[in-house]
Scaffold this motif. Structure first.
Motif, short mmCIF file in Angstrom:
data_model
loop_
_atom_site.label_atom_id
_atom_site.label_comp_id
_atom_site.label_asym_id
_atom_site.label_seq_id
_atom_site.Cartn_x
_atom_site.Cartn_y
_atom_site.Cartn_z
N THR A 114 -14.47 -45.46 -0.33
CA THR A 114 -14.61 -44.61 -1.51
C THR A 114 -13.97 -45.19 -2.75
O THR A 114 -14.23 -44.71 -3.87
CB THR A 114 -13.99 -43.23 -1.23
OG1 THR A 114 -12.61 -43.41 -0.85
CG2 THR A 114 -14.74 -42.53 -0.09
N ARG A 115 -13.16 -46.24 -2.57
CA ARG A 115 -12.51 -46.85 -3.73
C ARG A 115 -12.04 -48.25 -3.39
O ARG A 115 -11.54 -48.50 -2.29
CB ARG A 115 -11.31 -46.00 -4.16
CG ARG A 115 -10.67 -46.39 -5.50
CD ARG A 115 -9.63 -45.33 -5.88
NE ARG A 115 -9.08 -45.55 -7.21
CZ ARG A 115 -8.00 -46.29 -7.47
NH1 ARG A 115 -7.36 -46.89 -6.48
NH2 ARG A 115 -7.56 -46.42 -8.72
N ALA A 117 -9.76 -51.27 -5.37
CA ALA A 117 -8.96 -51.56 -6.56
C ALA A 117 -8.05 -52.75 -6.28
O ALA A 117 -7.76 -53.07 -5.11
CB ALA A 117 -8.12 -50.34 -6.94
N THR A 127 -9.73 -47.83 -0.19
CA THR A 127 -9.53 -46.46 0.27
C THR A 127 -10.77 -46.07 1.05
O THR A 127 -11.90 -46.15 0.54
CB THR A 127 -9.35 -45.50 -0.91
OG1 THR A 127 -8.25 -45.94 -1.71
CG2 THR A 127 -9.08 -44.10 -0.42
N THR A 128 -10.58 -45.70 2.31
CA THR A 128 -11.72 -45.39 3.17
C THR A 128 -11.54 -44.03 3.83
O THR A 128 -10.46 -43.43 3.78
CB THR A 128 -11.89 -46.46 4.27
OG1 THR A 128 -11.01 -46.16 5.38
CG2 THR A 128 -11.58 -47.86 3.76
N GLU A 132 -6.29 -46.22 4.34
CA GLU A 132 -6.24 -47.34 3.40
C GLU A 132 -6.17 -48.67 4.15
O GLU A 132 -5.61 -48.76 5.24
CB GLU A 132 -5.03 -47.20 2.47
CG GLU A 132 -5.18 -46.06 1.46
CD GLU A 132 -4.12 -46.12 0.38
OE1 GLU A 132 -3.06 -46.74 0.61
OE2 GLU A 132 -4.35 -45.54 -0.70
N SER A 361 -19.33 -47.22 -9.34
CA SER A 361 -18.20 -46.50 -9.94
C SER A 361 -16.95 -46.52 -9.06
O SER A 361 -15.84 -46.34 -9.56
CB SER A 361 -18.61 -45.06 -10.24
OG SER A 361 -18.98 -44.37 -9.05
N TRP A 362 -17.12 -46.74 -7.79
CA TRP A 362 -15.98 -46.74 -6.86
C TRP A 362 -15.24 -48.08 -6.85
O TRP A 362 -14.16 -48.20 -6.27
CB TRP A 362 -16.47 -46.42 -5.44
CG TRP A 362 -17.57 -47.33 -4.96
CD1 TRP A 362 -18.90 -47.23 -5.25
CD2 TRP A 362 -17.43 -48.48 -4.11
NE1 TRP A 362 -19.60 -48.24 -4.65
CE2 TRP A 362 -18.73 -49.02 -3.95
CE3 TRP A 362 -16.35 -49.09 -3.49
CZ2 TRP A 362 -18.97 -50.15 -3.17
CZ3 TRP A 362 -16.58 -50.23 -2.72
CH2 TRP A 362 -17.88 -50.73 -2.56
N LYS A 364 -13.07 -50.42 -8.77
CA LYS A 364 -12.18 -50.40 -9.94
C LYS A 364 -11.63 -51.79 -10.24
O LYS A 364 -10.44 -51.99 -10.42
CB LYS A 364 -11.02 -49.42 -9.68
CG LYS A 364 -11.46 -48.03 -9.22
CD LYS A 364 -12.35 -47.33 -10.23
CE LYS A 364 -12.71 -45.92 -9.76
NZ LYS A 364 -13.59 -45.23 -10.74
N ALA A 440 -8.25 -47.47 -13.92
CA ALA A 440 -8.92 -46.79 -12.81
C ALA A 440 -8.42 -45.36 -12.66
O ALA A 440 -9.16 -44.44 -12.36
CB ALA A 440 -8.73 -47.58 -11.51
N SER A 441 -7.10 -45.18 -12.86
CA SER A 441 -6.54 -43.84 -12.72
C SER A 441 -7.08 -42.88 -13.77
O SER A 441 -7.23 -41.69 -13.52
CB SER A 441 -5.01 -43.90 -12.80
OG SER A 441 -4.60 -44.29 -14.09
N ALA A 444 -10.83 -42.14 -12.58
CA ALA A 444 -11.05 -41.70 -11.19
C ALA A 444 -11.53 -40.25 -11.17
O ALA A 444 -11.18 -39.45 -12.00
CB ALA A 444 -9.76 -41.84 -10.41
#
Length: 444
Positions: A114-115, A117, A127-128, A132, A361-362, A364, A440-441, A444
């Protein structure tokens, strides 16, 4: 291997891995094969199951449009008895899943990323749905077709009309009785229109600008001629359109029933209603650009141009090939239709076949251009240790197909092992990583 079987599934992600591959389709499996051969520790993270796109996003009569002999994943060339044929959907699924089973890749199915970075300590943090994961290097093998496109005015169509994207189309029986509007004539739209037409449904087809190409010419499949000419090996930088080729629409043709041309003009003679580009809805009428004639003529011209290239090749090489008459149009519109009144038209369903848009978008990491496309050279991005794989025209025309994935995957695997051997720091510098994390923060 049956369709209910998939690649080996593992549970429990490590906290750190040298290489993480996101996506367990043919691209992700191909890079995994190369990494397995080299003894590089890695994981493959697949949101669904191996080959799920072929199972869940293709219609029942779907088949390849390229001959089976072009199916040559790394270490797994086509070995069947019909190299000139075209694998059906279930055969494609079996080919991909059997490939996975052949070398036992470290696939974690049901794990969504999902992310992604930059990690402050270097490398990347994923991030899954399973927690992580820190990786020194990451390969994004998720393709470029992420979100189905449906135009905004679709919501204004009458409630009684069933709408679905080509991704969700399975067969004519899925739709209510009545006439069907298919929007778009890329490979999916043209083939779905034919599927409905052959089932006896009255089809209205909004024709786009996609080119067409003959299935066979002068005794051979056109793909074989183009392969001999090196078209599938042409780097994108040498294409006449340059990197714009990456967003071009593929030629429409089919491998159905042994393979044949898709001739929209013949469909029209047989009762299919053709229109130009669908532009919107005015009251209860659909509106179309007056470009049907131009689109049909251009598609024919592209096909004719390909035949010119083949003719020159045959003459220059002194090849003994049969002669063949050129295509002669069997139908032309008296005028380009500009609208279709829905009330009383008999249309009960619309199939949107106007493509997909990418969604990164995921991710970063600042590696995208102004259009949101990941900038790269042969899959190598500017962020050390971050790669993309399986995109159309990643390097050549074959990059997004079974035909060219092996070469692209080997090139990326070489870069991965070079970075590992040199002990090169991957990810972004501490300052850039901090800046990327801050940006990214905020988004998000």
């Amino acid at each position: 291997m049956t369709l209910t079987e998939a690649a080996p599934t593992r549970t429990g992600l490590p906290a750190h891995v040298p290489v993480a591959v996101v996506g367990g389709g043919q691209a992700g499996l191909s890079i995994s094969w190369h990494l397995v051969q080299r003894g590089v520790e890695h994981v493959v993270l697949e949101r669904e199951t191996v080959a799920h796109e072929w199972v869940d996003a293709r219609w029942d009569t779907f088949c390849l449009v390229t001959p089976n002999w072009q199916c040559r994943l790394p270490g797994w060339p086509y070995a069947g008895d019909d190299p000139e044929g075209f694998m059906l959907r279930d055969e494609i699924v079996d080919y991909v899943r059997s490939y996975a089973a052949s070398f036992d890749p470290p696939v974690h199915e049901g794990v969504a990323v999902t992310r992604l970075a930059p990690a402050a300590e270097g490398g990347y943090l994923l991030t899954t749905s399973a927690g992580e994961l820190h990786a020194d290097q990451v390969v994004l093998a998720v393709g470029g077709y992420h979100l189905p496109v449906v135009p905004p005015y679709a919501s204004a169509l009458p409630d009684g009309i069933t709408q679905l994207h080509s991704q969700a189309y399975r067969n004519p029986e899925q739709l209510p009785e009545g006439e069907v509007l298919v929007v778009g004539t890329g490979q999916s739209g043209a083939q779905i229109a034919e599927d409905l037409h052959l089932a006896g449904r009255r089809v209205h087809l909004a024709v786009g600008s996609a080119p067409r190409i003959a299935r066979r010419y002068r005794g051979r499949d056109v793909v074989a001629w183009l392969d001999d000419l090196g078209h599938y090996d042409l780097p994108v930088e040498q294409h006449r359109d340059g990197e714009a080729a990456r967003v071009g629409t593929n030629h429409y043709v089919t491998g159905r029933d042994g393979g044949h041309d898709i001739d929209l003009r013949t469909f029209a003679v047989q009762g299919m209603r053709l229109y130009g580009t669908l532009t919107g809805l005015a009251g209860s009428a659909l509106t179309f650009a007056p470009n049907l004639t131009a689109h049909l003529d251009r598609a024919d011209a592209v096909d004719d141009g390909a035949k010119d290239v083949i003719d020159r090749h045959i003459a220059a090489a002194g090849i003994d090939a049969p002669t063949e008459d050129r295509y002669v149009p069997v139908w032309a519109p008296a005028e380009d239709p500009k609208e279709l009144e829905l009330e009383g038209s008999g249309i009960t369903a619309v199939v949107w076949a106007i493509g997909f848009r990418a969604d990164w978008s995921w991710v970063k990491v600042p590696v995208f251009d102004g259009t949101g496309y990941p900038t790269h050279h042969r899959g190598v991005t500017a962020a050390p240790g971050l790669f993309v794989l399986g995109l159309p025209w990643l390097h050549t025309w074959g990059s997004g197909r079974f035909a060219g994935i092996a070469r692209d995957a080997e090139f990326v695997a070489d870069r991965i092992t070079e970075l590992s051997a040199a002990g090169t720091r991957t990810g972004l510098s501490s300052a850039l990583a901090a800046g990327a994390a801050s940006s990214a923060s905020r988004t998000a």
